[in-house]
Motif scaffolding. Structure first.
Motif, PDB file in Angstrom:
ATOM      1  N   LEU A 185      37.112 -95.299   6.864  1.00 50.07           N
ATOM      2  CA  LEU A 185      36.868 -93.968   7.417  1.00 50.07           C
ATOM      3  C   LEU A 185      37.881 -93.560   8.481  1.00 50.07           C
ATOM      4  CD1 LEU A 185      32.989 -93.673   7.763  1.00 50.07           C
ATOM      5  CD2 LEU A 185      34.488 -92.336   6.288  1.00 50.07           C
ATOM      6  N   GLY A 186      38.272 -94.484   9.320  1.00 44.19           N
ATOM      7  CA  GLY A 186      39.196 -94.140  10.390  1.00 44.19           C
ATOM      8  C   GLY A 186      40.649 -94.346  10.035  1.00 44.19           C
ATOM      9  N   GLU A 187      40.933 -94.767   8.799  1.00 39.16           N
ATOM     10  CA  GLU A 187      42.289 -95.154   8.443  1.00 39.16           C
ATOM     11  C   GLU A 187      42.935 -94.297   7.363  1.00 39.16           C
ATOM     12  OE1 GLU A 187      43.636 -97.406  10.230  1.00 39.16           O
ATOM     13  OE2 GLU A 187      41.811 -98.076  11.256  1.00 39.16           O
ATOM     14  N   TRP A 188      42.153 -93.739   6.455  1.00 39.21           N
ATOM     15  CA  TRP A 188      42.794 -93.184   5.263  1.00 39.21           C
ATOM     16  C   TRP A 188      43.290 -91.756   5.422  1.00 39.21           C
ATOM     17  CZ3 TRP A 188      37.857 -93.927   1.819  1.00 39.21           C
ATOM     18  CH2 TRP A 188      36.843 -93.075   2.247  1.00 39.21           C
ATOM     19  N   GLY A 189      42.935 -91.065   6.496  1.00 36.31           N
ATOM     20  CA  GLY A 189      43.487 -89.752   6.774  1.00 36.31           C
ATOM     21  C   GLY A 189      42.973 -88.659   5.856  1.00 36.31           C
ATOM     22  N   ALA A 190      43.574 -87.475   5.994  1.00 34.86           N
ATOM     23  CA  ALA A 190      43.134 -86.310   5.231  1.00 34.86           C
ATOM     24  C   ALA A 190      43.301 -86.517   3.734  1.00 34.86           C
ATOM     25  CB  ALA A 190      43.912 -85.066   5.686  1.00 34.86           C
ATOM     26  N   VAL A 191      44.368 -87.187   3.351  1.00 31.43           N
ATOM     27  CA  VAL A 191      44.594 -87.443   1.929  1.00 31.43           C
ATOM     28  C   VAL A 191      43.472 -88.308   1.367  1.00 31.43           C
ATOM     29  CG1 VAL A 191      46.112 -88.515   0.232  1.00 31.43           C
ATOM     30  CG2 VAL A 191      47.085 -87.179   2.099  1.00 31.43           C
ATOM     31  N   GLY A 192      43.081 -89.335   2.102  1.00 29.79           N
ATOM     32  CA  GLY A 192      41.994 -90.201   1.660  1.00 29.79           C
ATOM     33  C   GLY A 192      40.683 -89.461   1.560  1.00 29.79           C
ATOM     34  N   ASP A 193      40.393 -88.606   2.565  1.00 29.45           N
ATOM     35  CA  ASP A 193      39.178 -87.792   2.513  1.00 29.45           C
ATOM     36  C   ASP A 193      39.160 -86.927   1.261  1.00 29.45           C
ATOM     37  OD1 ASP A 193      38.460 -88.842   4.947  1.00 29.45           O
ATOM     38  OD2 ASP A 193      39.103 -87.098   6.106  1.00 29.45           O
ATOM     39  N   THR A 194      40.302 -86.277   1.003  1.00 27.42           N
ATOM     40  CA  THR A 194      40.393 -85.354  -0.128  1.00 27.42           C
ATOM     41  C   THR A 194      40.256 -86.080  -1.460  1.00 27.42           C
ATOM     42  OG1 THR A 194      41.872 -83.936   1.177  1.00 27.42           O
ATOM     43  CG2 THR A 194      41.800 -83.569  -1.203  1.00 27.42           C
ATOM     44  N   VAL A 195      40.997 -87.173  -1.605  1.00 20.08           N
ATOM     45  CA  VAL A 195      40.934 -87.933  -2.858  1.00 20.08           C
ATOM     46  C   VAL A 195      39.524 -88.467  -3.090  1.00 20.08           C
ATOM     47  CG1 VAL A 195      41.733 -90.025  -4.024  1.00 20.08           C
ATOM     48  CG2 VAL A 195      43.369 -88.536  -2.853  1.00 20.08           C
ATOM     49  N   THR A 196      38.915 -89.007  -2.041  1.00 22.06           N
ATOM     50  CA  THR A 196      37.552 -89.536  -2.170  1.00 22.06           C
ATOM     51  C   THR A 196      36.578 -88.447  -2.583  1.00 22.06           C
ATOM     52  OG1 THR A 196      37.970 -91.232  -0.496  1.00 22.06           O
ATOM     53  CG2 THR A 196      35.673 -90.694  -0.956  1.00 22.06           C
ATOM     54  N   ALA A 197      36.644 -87.299  -1.904  1.00 18.67           N
ATOM     55  CA  ALA A 197      35.726 -86.200  -2.198  1.00 18.67           C
ATOM     56  C   ALA A 197      35.895 -85.696  -3.626  1.00 18.67           C
ATOM     57  CB  ALA A 197      35.947 -85.062  -1.199  1.00 18.67           C
ATOM     58  N   ILE A 198      37.138 -85.453  -4.030  1.00 22.47           N
ATOM     59  CA  ILE A 198      37.394 -84.903  -5.365  1.00 22.47           C
ATOM     60  C   ILE A 198      37.055 -85.920  -6.448  1.00 22.47           C
ATOM     61  CG2 ILE A 198      39.189 -84.071  -6.932  1.00 22.47           C
ATOM     62  CD1 ILE A 198      40.560 -82.796  -4.529  1.00 22.47           C
ATOM     63  N   ALA A 199      37.479 -87.168  -6.257  1.00 20.63           N
ATOM     64  CA  ALA A 199      37.229 -88.198  -7.265  1.00 20.63           C
ATOM     65  C   ALA A 199      35.729 -88.447  -7.436  1.00 20.63           C
ATOM     66  CB  ALA A 199      37.938 -89.488  -6.886  1.00 20.63           C
ATOM     67  N   ALA A 200      35.014 -88.586  -6.326  1.00 22.17           N
ATOM     68  CA  ALA A 200      33.575 -88.847  -6.409  1.00 22.17           C
ATOM     69  C   ALA A 200      32.838 -87.662  -7.023  1.00 22.17           C
ATOM     70  CB  ALA A 200      33.018 -89.157  -5.022  1.00 22.17           C
ATOM     71  N   THR A 201      33.254 -86.443  -6.665  1.00 21.84           N
ATOM     72  CA  THR A 201      32.645 -85.253  -7.260  1.00 21.84           C
ATOM     73  C   THR A 201      32.891 -85.219  -8.765  1.00 21.84           C
ATOM     74  OG1 THR A 201      32.964 -84.003  -5.205  1.00 21.84           O
ATOM     75  CG2 THR A 201      32.562 -82.734  -7.208  1.00 21.84           C
ATOM     76  N   GLY A 202      34.110 -85.561  -9.163  1.00 26.19           N
ATOM     77  CA  GLY A 202      34.440 -85.571 -10.581  1.00 26.19           C
ATOM     78  C   GLY A 202      33.625 -86.588 -11.359  1.00 26.19           C
ATOM     79  N   VAL A 203      33.510 -87.803 -10.826  1.00 19.52           N
ATOM     80  CA  VAL A 203      32.739 -88.840 -11.515  1.00 19.52           C
ATOM     81  C   VAL A 203      31.267 -88.457 -11.588  1.00 19.52           C
ATOM     82  CG1 VAL A 203      31.979 -91.243 -11.440  1.00 19.52           C
ATOM     83  CG2 VAL A 203      34.343 -90.669 -10.871  1.00 19.52           C
ATOM     84  N   ALA A 204      30.725 -87.946 -10.475  1.00 15.46           N
ATOM     85  CA  ALA A 204      29.328 -87.506 -10.476  1.00 15.46           C
ATOM     86  C   ALA A 204      29.112 -86.393 -11.498  1.00 15.46           C
ATOM     87  CB  ALA A 204      28.917 -87.029  -9.084  1.00 15.46           C
ATOM     88  N   GLY A 205      30.084 -85.462 -11.575  1.00 21.26           N
ATOM     89  CA  GLY A 205      29.987 -84.382 -12.553  1.00 21.26           C
ATOM     90  C   GLY A 205      29.996 -84.890 -13.990  1.00 21.26           C
ATOM     91  N   LEU A 206      30.843 -85.859 -14.276  1.00 23.18           N
ATOM     92  CA  LEU A 206      30.907 -86.433 -15.622  1.00 23.18           C
ATOM     93  C   LEU A 206      29.604 -87.140 -15.979  1.00 23.18           C
ATOM     94  CD1 LEU A 206      34.553 -87.876 -15.709  1.00 23.18           C
ATOM     95  CD2 LEU A 206      33.652 -85.938 -17.036  1.00 23.18           C
ATOM     96  N   ILE A 207      29.067 -87.891 -15.036  1.00 23.98           N
ATOM     97  CA  ILE A 207      27.799 -88.581 -15.290  1.00 23.98           C
ATOM     98  C   ILE A 207      26.692 -87.567 -15.553  1.00 23.98           C
ATOM     99  CG2 ILE A 207      26.023 -90.075 -14.288  1.00 23.98           C
ATOM    100  CD1 ILE A 207      28.226 -91.488 -12.725  1.00 23.98           C
ATOM    101  N   TYR A 208      26.657 -86.523 -14.745  1.00 22.27           N
ATOM    102  CA  TYR A 208      25.607 -85.503 -14.910  1.00 22.27           C
ATOM    103  C   TYR A 208      25.751 -84.791 -16.254  1.00 22.27           C
ATOM    104  CZ  TYR A 208      22.376 -81.760 -13.686  1.00 22.27           C
ATOM    105  OH  TYR A 208      21.317 -80.901 -13.673  1.00 22.27           O
ATOM    106  N   TRP A 209      26.981 -84.472 -16.631  1.00 22.76           N
ATOM    107  CA  TRP A 209      27.217 -83.829 -17.930  1.00 22.76           C
ATOM    108  C   TRP A 209      26.744 -84.723 -19.071  1.00 22.76           C
ATOM    109  CZ3 TRP A 209      30.421 -85.724 -21.821  1.00 22.76           C
ATOM    110  CH2 TRP A 209      30.566 -84.880 -22.934  1.00 22.76           C
TER     111      TRP A 209
END
Length: 338
Positions: A185-209
């Motif tokens: 959390l304190g190390e990965w920066g804005a890029v890490g936040d963005t990648v985590t958010a988008i990737a997790a949202t995408g995987v959750a969306g695929l599972i839900y679909w």
């Protein structure tokens, strides 16, 4: 993402995620419909898993300032207090399955586990995920027997494996992943936040679909592997977006103050919510109001009341020993975290 606040040094994204978990809980408890395209039903999937994930995050962050014996002892006391509060407010007879006892047990379990290497936490999470449904099926008959016999062991069976809506064995999946995520959390920066958010949202969306198109029904609280995976990635997505939002508003943190304040006192607000719903059930029918507390006005009331209470408390007592919140400050005192 670490963003310091006056006198606290908190991770603001975690507080925002807690606020979103609180809001999702209100939606799950009192929303009168599933909303457009059933979107409000997502609250049933994400609320308890998100709280468990954040408990894992907080437990790991506590290791930065507390040794193993101190953190474990503190967590045992915290767990006992949460269980006691949960059992007490359950007597108020609100139309809610009280989650606090489950989180109390989880608090004790996750404290020693976050000291383990990340890969071992991952293995524990994976095993819990794989065997969650089996555990629920296997232990439910034993739980029913304990209920019929009036044994106090029924609580152990219920909390760990056989709860109708929650099981600590299942919540452990999310808490362990939270302990892993907290390392970055304190190390990965804005890029890490963005990648985590988008990737997790995408995987959750695929599972839900997949679940909604290929299965006859996809329901929360089943402890199925697909449901747990969906709830896990949905919770990670919420944490990722919350950390990114905190980063965006880092220079204008006051904009987020009401949400952050609410996120810091979720225990007090949880109990406040149960009190409001219990009072409604007790007195509303006498005034011709429906016995069921599900309504849009109740949802708006709970959200508005929580934000106003938390913001006012922070404004009035934010620089005192009681700054954390009514119950949070007492809990910090008895657990040695004040």
């Amino acid at each position: 993402m670490k963003t310091a606040t006056p006198g606290a040094g908190r991770i603001i994204g975690v507080d925002l995620a807690r606020c979103l978990a609180l809001t999702a809980m209100y939606v799950a408890h009192v929303a009168p419909s599933a909303g457009p395209a059933g979107i409000l039903n997502l609250s049933e999937f994400v609320t308890a898993p998100l709280f468990a994930l954040l408990m894992g995050v907080s437990a790991y962050l506590s290791t930065e300032r507390m040794s193993f014996p101190v953190l474990f002892a503190s967590s045992v006391v915290r767990g006992i207090v949460l269980i006691a509060i949960g059992l007490y407010i359950n007597t108020w007879d609100a139309q809610v399955d009280i989650v606090l006892p489950y989180l109390g047990v989880l608090s004790v379990l996750i404290a020693p586990l976050v000291f383990l290497p990340a890969w071992l936490l991952g293995v524990i999470s994976l095993l819990s995920w794989w065997f969650a449904t089996t555990a629920l099926t296997f232990f439910t008959p034993a739980y029913n027997e304990q209920v019929l016999s009036g044994s106090y062991l029924q609580y152990a069976y219920q909390w760990f494996f056989a709860g109708t809506h929650y099981q600590v064995f299942t919540l452990l999946v999310y808490a362990c992943v939270g302990g892993i995520l907290a390392r970055a959390l304190g190390e990965w920066g804005a890029v890490g936040d963005t990648v985590t958010a988008i990737a997790a949202t995408g995987v959750a969306g695929l599972i839900y679909w997949y679940a909604t198109t290929e299965l006859s029904e996809f329901l929360p609280y089943t402890a199925s592997r697909l449901e747990i995976a969906f709830a896990l990635f949905l919770s990670i997505a919420v944490l990722g977006w919350s950390c990114l939002l905190a980063r965006i508003f880092a220079s204008r943190a006051q904009v987020l103050d009401p949400l952050v304040a609410a996120g810091r006192m979720t225990l007090s607000l949880y109990v406040l919510q149960i009190g409001v719903l219990a009072l409604y059930i007790r007195y509303a029918p006498a005034y011709g109001l429906p016995y069921n507390d599900d309504s849009w006005w109740m949802l708006v009331l709970l959200i508005a009341l929580s934000l106003l209470f938390a913001w006012s408390w922070d404004r009035l007592l934010g620089r005192t020993i009681a700054r954390r919140g009514p119950l949070e400050s007492l809990l910090a005192l008895v657990t040695g975290r004040s």
